[in-house]
Design an enzyme around this catalytic site. Structure first.
Site, PDB file in Angstrom:
ATOM      1  N   SER A 183     -11.296  -0.972  -0.908  1.00  0.00           N
ATOM      2  CA  SER A 183     -10.025  -0.828  -0.285  1.00  0.00           C
ATOM      3  C   SER A 183     -10.013  -1.235   1.116  1.00  0.00           C
ATOM      4  O   SER A 183      -9.154  -1.354   1.829  1.00  0.00           O
ATOM      5  CB  SER A 183      -9.277   0.562  -0.271  1.00  0.00           C
ATOM      6  OG  SER A 183      -8.686   0.810  -1.614  1.00  0.00           O
ATOM      7  N   ASP A 190       0.700  -1.107  -0.108  1.00  0.00           N
ATOM      8  CA  ASP A 190       0.057   0.166  -0.032  1.00  0.00           C
ATOM      9  C   ASP A 190       0.957   1.080  -0.129  1.00  0.00           C
ATOM     10  O   ASP A 190       1.975   1.141  -0.577  1.00  0.00           O
ATOM     11  CB  ASP A 190      -0.876  -0.092   1.357  1.00  0.00           C
ATOM     12  CG  ASP A 190      -2.152   0.660   1.188  1.00  0.00           C
ATOM     13  OD1 ASP A 190      -2.367   1.746   0.658  1.00  0.00           O
ATOM     14  OD2 ASP A 190      -3.417  -0.037   1.050  1.00  0.00           O
ATOM     15  N   HIS A 236      -3.874   6.045   3.143  1.00  0.00           N
ATOM     16  CA  HIS A 236      -4.482   4.899   2.805  1.00  0.00           C
ATOM     17  C   HIS A 236      -3.864   3.452   3.267  1.00  0.00           C
ATOM     18  O   HIS A 236      -4.727   2.656   3.848  1.00  0.00           O
ATOM     19  CB  HIS A 236      -4.532   4.631   1.255  1.00  0.00           C
ATOM     20  CG  HIS A 236      -5.242   3.838   0.708  1.00  0.00           C
ATOM     21  ND1 HIS A 236      -4.816   2.418   0.493  1.00  0.00           N
ATOM     22  CD2 HIS A 236      -6.637   3.776   0.060  1.00  0.00           C
ATOM     23  CE1 HIS A 236      -5.846   1.705  -0.275  1.00  0.00           C
ATOM     24  NE2 HIS A 236      -6.877   2.554  -0.561  1.00  0.00           N
TER      25      HIS A 236
END
Ligand SMILES: *[C@@H]1O[C@H](CO)[C@@H](O)[C@H](O)[C@H]1NC(C)=O
Ligand SMILES: *[C@@H]1O[C@H](CO)[C@@H](O)[C@H](O)[C@H]1NC(C)=O
Ligand SMILES: *[C@@H]1O[C@H](CO)[C@@H](O)[C@H](O)[C@H]1NC(C)=O
Length: 767
Positions: free
Chosen positions: A545, A142, A215
């Protein structure tokens, strides 16, 4: 690749800017591009002593100046390098080279969850112990990690598992003390990114595993964050935040940078994760759909699976459009998104006395507690896309001091708020249109906002059109639990049918992915926008996600309880125990349509972790089954070698219907197809093998179908298992007459011993 979150959208916008800068830079380099070179390792000419020497000589023969960025030995055999198109072509024609694959850029596409999933129940006989869970390592590919969060507290954990071979890579913004017994490893992969965009400047992003985006911190803490009491975002969603596998270890592999995630960096990260000794790989990223032999995530995931690593990926945020799935390889667990039973309601009161409920996470001081003028953005703009509140599209004179109604779509939801604010607006009503239906996604807006579903948004617009002086109040938002029905399928969650292999049903299942609270970076505020100066340690965001790391964490949980289970067995347990209906028997709803969902929306259904711990039977699969799958879809031996690294000759008996998958997708011929004219019966026969992972028992089959024109015959109707790990096969014959193209029919096939229910969705489609 796409980082699949709401945060994604601001990222894409960011991408576009940096992209224009780099185009010029790339042109200077005589349009060189990164390629991944697959070498046929087994066929190295005898004149070379080792593979590296052979790779170097092959490269040298086409380019004097090119260097290798990475060499690969797990994911593929070969290397990546920068070449011109001609050099790449000439290299591709050399003996011993299987394929030359151009770089692909991927994009990036969370505290009531444990309770919602039933993980707070005291059914501890089934649970793996802390010691067992803490032996499991989840690798997260990520944007990196913000290591100082309490979610990475390691006080409850013993020493790092002895099998761990990874590292904590230090940099200017990352210390060896950034890792601990929770965050046991952190690496960065930037060679391909830097080759394309130039050296990373610490002024714009951290040249280390540190997460500047949020994220990666969100996904890794969702999968395995330690419990943090009193977590909340700006006062919303208060409670104890913890990951799915609270005591599992986390290793982060930073592959996504401010301009995206590059396939040769991703390949290098998967390669390293395999060597480091992770047990689960979590990848909330995706690109388009390409054949498995040209998709580095599919190839990398195959090698990881062959090493016993479960790979969980986000399905994509392309819904509700059909066939919008990504990451569809059958060895990958493909995860769609549903809602929780938590919401953040806010009331909108109109000047005509009508009141509507929307959602928001705004918590600022400015409030709209008396009636203020209301205007539709589409009528306060000179731009064609003004109704979407695109950057600089609003006329300040027309919106100053007003509440502005913006339609959802194209730019990010939080950015629309900034556009309204910059033009002098005081509040925003975010209006859902057709594509989003009644799906409400809450965001930490920078001005008072209410996001409304399509029906109420249309009513507000009708009111504006009909009233010469429309006005409204936007109340303060609240946190509300117990929302029903829940879950519902998120409108954005990517849908089937499987665009690449229609004979495999995808997504595999759904998990929570809407308004999820989890850890956040200290580098940017909760909206991720550069003008958001707020700092939060938790943030609420949405996307597949977010659902993917739920499944990654739960897979780690199952791995801890059943160390001998293969990745396919873990996936099967998650799928066959998933639920497709609410407790009242109604099918899980699709928020995009307000109608019951189908297996093309939810796959096997919504994850049910406690049931998955004790599934009774599993549909297991080995590397041989995956080889059979590749044969069944007619891949050449060269393609099979690229994906699997093996020389394998397909014999003629492989059929896709015999591939041991926990669900059934049955494409049938239409009247005009070669199956014959109208009224002609189509008959296909599938085979499956069940492995008993419970006690001796007799299972009986039942098939529920709403469509009497389709006959589904299972043989035998009953299977008796007298010992653990015993395998038994059965066949399913589907027969139906031809129907118009685009028709679908669904059913559920269940094996039960009275205690366990082993369910498989069936999706029949006439193509
Ligand atoms: C690294 O460690 C030094 C010394 O302990 C400390 O001063 C510094 O703030 C640390 N940096 C980071 C990014 O953690
Ligand atoms: C926008 O303007 C058009 C043309 O004047 C009008 O017909 C329409 O009702 C307006 N729409 C809204 C939502 O105000
Ligand atoms: C593979 O080829 C066979 C024989 O040509 C054909 O019948 C079958 O439909 C093909 N399968 C797929 C998945 O393309």
């Amino acid at each position: 690749m796409k980082i699949m979150a709401f945060g994604l959208v601001h990222m894409i916008v960011f991408l576009m800017f940096s992209y224009t800068n780099t185009v010029a830079k790339e042109q200077n380099q005589q349009s060189k591009q990164t390629y991944i070179i697959h070498m046929d390792k087994a066929n190295m000419p005898t004149s070379f002593n080792d593979h590296f020497q052979w790779y170097a000589a092959s490269l040298k023969s086409v380019s004097d100046s090119a260097d290798m960025l990475y060499t690969y030995n797990n994911v593929i055999h070969g290397f990546s390098t920068r070449l011109t198109a001609e050099e790449a072509e000439s290299l591709g024609n050399q003996p011993g080279i299987l394929d030359v694959l151009p770089e692909v850029r991927y994009e990036l596409h969370t505290t009531r969850t444990p309770e919602f999933l039933g993980l707070d129940k005291n059914d501890e006989a089934l649970y793996p112990t802390i010691n067992e869970v803490s032996e499991v390592i989840i690798g997260v590919m990520d944007t990196g990690v913000w290591p100082e969060l309490k979610s990475f507290d390691d006080t409850k954990l013993g020493p790092v598992p002895s099998g761990w071979k990874g590292e904590c890579e230090v940099g200017k913004t990352f210390n060896s003390s950034s890792c601990n017994r929770k965050l046991i490893g952190a690496r960065k992969f930037s060679k391909a990114y830097e080759a394309a965009y130039g050296a990373i400047s610490e002024k714009t992003e951290s040249n280390s595993p540190r997460d500047d985006d949020g994220h990666g911190t969100h996904t890794s803490t969702t999968a395995a964050g330690s419990a943090v009491a009193g977590a909340n975002l700006l006062g919303y969603a208060s409670g104890t935040a913890r990951g799915m596998a609270t005591n599992a270890r986390v290793a982060v592999y930073k592959v996504c940078w401010s301009s995206g995630c590059f396939s040769s960096d991703i390949a290098a990260a998967i390669e390293m994760a395999i060597e480091d000794g992770v047990h689960v790989i979590s990848m909330s990223i995706g690109g388009g759909v390409s054949p498995y032999s040209r998709d580095i995530v599919a190839i990398g995931a195959f090698k990881a699976t062959a090493h016993g690593i479960l790979v969980s990926c986000s399905a994509g945020n392309g819904g509700p459009t059909e066939q919008s799935l990504t990451n569809v390889a059958p060895w990958i667990t493909t995860v769609g998104a549903g809602t929780l039973d938590r919401d953040f309601p806010v009331q909108v009161s109109l000047g005509n006395g009508k009141k509507y409920t929307g959602v928001s996470l705004y918590n600022g001081k400015e409030l709209i507690d008396t009636l203020f003028p209301l205007v539709y953005a589409g009528n306060a703009s000179n731009s064609v896309y003004g109704y979407l509140c695109m950057s600089d599209s609003l006329i300040p004179k027309k919106v100053a001091g007003k509440i502005v109604v913006c339609d959802r779509g194209l730019n990010s939801r939080v950015e629309k708020g900034v556009v309204v604010k910059d033009a002098g607006g005081i509040g925003m009503i975010l209006a859902n249109t057709d594509s989003y239906g009644e799906e409400l996604v809450a965001d930490a807006h920078l001005l008072p906002t209410a996001a409304l579903g399509q029906t109420t948004a249309d009513a507000v617009k009708a009111y504006i059109s009909s009233d010469p002086k429309p006005t409204a109040i936007i109340g303060p938002a609240d946190t509300k639990l117990g929302i029903q029905p829940s879950p519902v399928v998120a409108a954005f969650s990517s849908r089937g049918p499987n665009p690449l292999t229609p004979g495999i049903l995808k997504p595999d299942l759904i998990a929570p992915g809407v308004n999820i609270l989890a850890g956040w970076t200290g580098a940017v505020g909760p909206t991720g926008l550069s003008n958001d100066a707020r700092h939060v340690t938790f943030n609420i965001i949405s996307g597949t996600s977010m659902s993917c790391p739920h499944i990654s964490g739960l897979a780690a949980f199952l791995k801890a309880a059943h160390q001998e289970w293969s990745p396919a067995a873990i996936k099967s347990a998650l799928m066959t125990t998933a639920y497709t209906t609410y407790t009242n028997g109604e099918t899980i709803e699709d928020v995009a349509t307000g109608k019951p969902s189908t297996p093309f929306d939810i796959g096997a259904g919504h994850v049910n972790p406690l049931a998955a711990l004790d599934p009774g039977l599993v549909y297991d699969a080995t590397v041989d089954d995956y080889l059979g799958f590749l044969c069944a879809i007619n891949y050449s031996s060269s393609d099979i070698k690229i994906i699997t690294g093996r020389d394998f000759t397909c014999d003629k008996s492989y059929s896709l219907g015999d591939f041991n998958y926990p669900s059934f997708a049955v494409p049938l011929e239409t009247a005009s197809g070669k199956g014959g004219g109208a009224g002609v019966q189509n008959t296909v026969k599938y085979t499956r093998t069940l492995t008993n992972v419970g006690t001796p028992a007799t299972y009986k089959v039942s098939v529920s179908s709403l469509d009497s024109s389709v006959k589904i015959l299972v043989e035998p109707q009953s299977l008796t298992f007298s010992e653990q790990n015993e395998k038994k096969s059965y066949t399913v014959t589907f027969s139906a007459s031809s129907k118009p193209s685009g028709t679908n029919s669904f059913a559920l096939l269940k094996w039960s011993d009275g205690k366990h229910v082993v369910g498989s969705p069936v999706a029949i489609s006439w193509t």
